[in-house]
Design an enzyme around this catalytic site. Structure first.
Site, mmCIF file in Angstrom:
data_model
loop_
_atom_site.group_PDB
_atom_site.id
_atom_site.type_symbol
_atom_site.label_atom_id
_atom_site.label_comp_id
_atom_site.label_asym_id
_atom_site.label_seq_id
_atom_site.Cartn_x
_atom_site.Cartn_y
_atom_site.Cartn_z
ATOM 1 N N GLY B 62 0.808 -1.223 0.000
ATOM 2 C CA GLY B 62 0.000 0.000 0.000
ATOM 3 C C GLY B 62 0.839 1.269 0.000
ATOM 4 C CB SER B 63 -0.155 4.784 -0.701
ATOM 5 O OG SER B 63 -0.742 5.403 0.423
ATOM 6 C CB SER B 64 4.144 6.790 1.404
ATOM 7 O OG SER B 64 3.454 7.895 0.886
ATOM 8 C CB VAL B 65 -0.223 7.968 4.432
ATOM 9 C CG1 VAL B 65 0.683 9.105 4.037
ATOM 10 C CG2 VAL B 65 -1.319 7.792 3.406
#
Lengths: 402, 135
Positions: B62-65
């Site tokens: 998943g994405s960076s957050v």
């Protein structure tokens, strides 16, 4: 890991509790990857998300006295002024955005609110060591600019901005930047949109560093590269890729693979592209309620393209074009904003599609050219048809997509 | 004394709890904070709770957050995993575990994966670099 005296002093609290906390986190990350030392960075980009954890972490560092040594640019939440003036956002979410704004301002960030820093607001040089989070940004600066960053989280990038250092491992080292997978693109690549769809094939490409061949040179625009990176990290996790004969560390295939044989070879065809579109998009032949563009943020060229297409016409449906504040300002100065507003569209600065300011779109059907735009807002009950940009513009003019 | 296996520290601390084993990578955004139950469709752990368990899985996605936000929400409801044992570390997940102060280890003796099963009682000592299957 061996620290310099200055780094050790940071860890020991001589630069304050907040800096010590940031350094402690970075040392732990470095040790988990067996890094031998920390190296200075000259740029950072923090994927501010305006979510609770994001605010909690930034406020915690701030309250313990941390300040950024390297001024990071930041991702968008939503543009408070724009959405408050139009009464589009609930008070508790306006408060959240205000607190996020205040915290990042106080900690010393550059409040760019832009997710394409690699085009608009924070462009590194070749070989520059940086800490970039934001999933479209890390591959762009590694692959296209030849700068160096690991796939940082928003939190680890903020720590790096505070200490001014990153642990040295992964993509910071020459030997880890070489290609693993030869990806032969046989699909017809005609425009920027095709790169969005190509990037969604991460499952077929598999883990590692892809080296793309067969991409027609004239189609490799900054928008195409932005789209490719954004979607590679929607369908998988990629900090780096190469394009044979185009990206700086891949002048030849031999250079891209560092003289080694690819671990794997993958061929991507028109059928793969059609299949993935079927999987990620609502079906066509339907009425749509709105069009949304700019995930990641649209460039001035894209705004100009839309303005030309809709000049003197009337849109049947809402059209939201998300850009940096710089692109918005240029569009105003150049008269493009006026053309778009007259047609019934709107250029929105500093804003992301996955934010609470879009509550009026819940339960509605949109059209977009970006799979990433369609992916994250699903959990807000907003769903999309995905088509190329001109088809989307046509749909906003007529109210339906064929 | 149970069987001990060597490992490598990612996030410091000691934890002892029941094991839950996942074949799939995990994105903590798609776990219900109120129950700790995995809600991601077609996931190996779909419908199972990992609240206060020792979670054994390949790695994150998943994405960076998304990992930090997911773990933060679980933590706020007292439902984060007690400890984590992974195979493929990457920065987004590693930094989130460290910040949320959840013990995490990797590079575990391969024999561990042949022994361990759901429901075993497990102790992770990240600081001394070993895992123990207690029963």
């Amino acid at each position: 890991m061996i620290l310099t005296q200055e780094q050790q002093d940071m860890l020991d609290g001589k630069y304050g509790k907040g800096t010590a906390y940031a350094m402690k986190i970075q040392v732990a990350i470095g040790e988990s990857f067996d890094a031998e030392r920390m190296v200075p960075i000259t740029r950072a980009h923090v994927a501010l998300s305006n979510q609770e954890a994001d605010l909690w972490f930034c406020e915690k560092l701030l309250n313990e006295g941390a300040k950024c040594r390297v001024t990071p640019t930041v991702n968008p939440g939503f543009c408070l002024e724009f959405f408050k003036n139009r009464d589009m956002v609930a008070p508790e979410f306006a408060d959240l955005m205000q607190r996020t704004h205040n915290a990042y301002k106080a900690i010393g960030a550059q409040l760019t609110y832009n997710c394409t820093p690699y085009i608009d607001t924070n462009v590194p040089n070749f070989g520059e060591i940086t800490a970039f989070s934001e999933s479209s940004a890390t591959p762009y600066i590694n692959a296209v600019w030849g700068a160096r960053s690991n796939r940082e989280g928003a939190n680890s990038a903020l720590c790096a901005a505070i200490t001014g250092y990153v642990p040295e491992y992964g993509l910071l080292l020459d030997e880890n930047r070489k290609g693993d997978i030869l990806v032969e693109v046989q699909a017809d690549m005609k425009n920027d949109y095709d790169y969005h769809i190509l990037g969604m094939l991460g499952k077929k490409i598999g883990p590692g560093i892809p080296v793309f061949t067969g991409l027609p040179r004239e189609t490799i625009t900054k928008e195409a590269l932005r789209n490719l990176g954004a979607e590679l990290n929607t369908s998988g996790a990629y900090g780096m890729y190469h394009i044979e004969g185009f990206t700086p560390e891949a002048q030849t295939l031999e250079m891209a693979f560092g003289g080694k044989e690819p671990v794997r070879k993958v061929v991507l065809t028109n059928d793969d592209m059609a299949e993935i579109l079927e999987e990620i998009s609502l079906s066509g032949n339907r009425q749509i309620d709105f069009a949304m563009f700019g995930c990641p943020h649209f460039t001035l060229e894209e705004v100009k393209h839309i303005a030309r297409r809709i000049e003197g016409k009337k849109l049947a449906k809402e059209m939201w074009i998300l850009t940096s504040s710089h692109v918005k300002e240029m569009a105003v100065r150049m008269g493009l904003d006026e053309i778009i507003v007259r047609a019934g569209g709107c250029i929105v600065p500093d804003t992301c599609p996955d934010q609470p300011c879009w509550r009026h779109l819940a339960g509605k059907v949109g059209i977009t050219e970006s799979p990433k735009c369609a992916y994250y807002p699903q959990r807000r009950g907003i769903h999309f048809v995905i088509r190329d940009l001109d088809t989307c513009i046509e749909a906003a003019l007529t109210g339906e997509v064929k | 004394m149970g069987k001990q296996f060597k490992c490598h520290k990612i996030s410091e601390g000691v934890a002892e709890a029941e094991a839950v084993v996942s074949k799939d990578s995990i994105m903590f955004y798609l776990i219900d904070p109120a129950t700790g139950v995995v809600i991601e469709k077609a996931h190996d752990l779909e419908g199972k709770s990992m609240a206060n368990k020792i979670l054994i899985f390949p790695g994150g996605k998943g994405s960076s957050v998304v990992q930090a936000d997911g773990l933060y929400q679980l933590n706020a409801k007292g439902n984060s995993p007690a400890g984590m044992i992974i195979q493929n570390p990457e920065t987004v997940l590693v930094s989130s575990a460290i910040i949320m102060e959840i013990p995490m280890v990797d590079k575990v003796d391969p024999a561990f994966y042949e022994e361990i099963k759901d429901g075993d009682r497990v102790r992770i000592d990240a600081d001394h670099g070993y895992i123990e299957i207690l029963s």
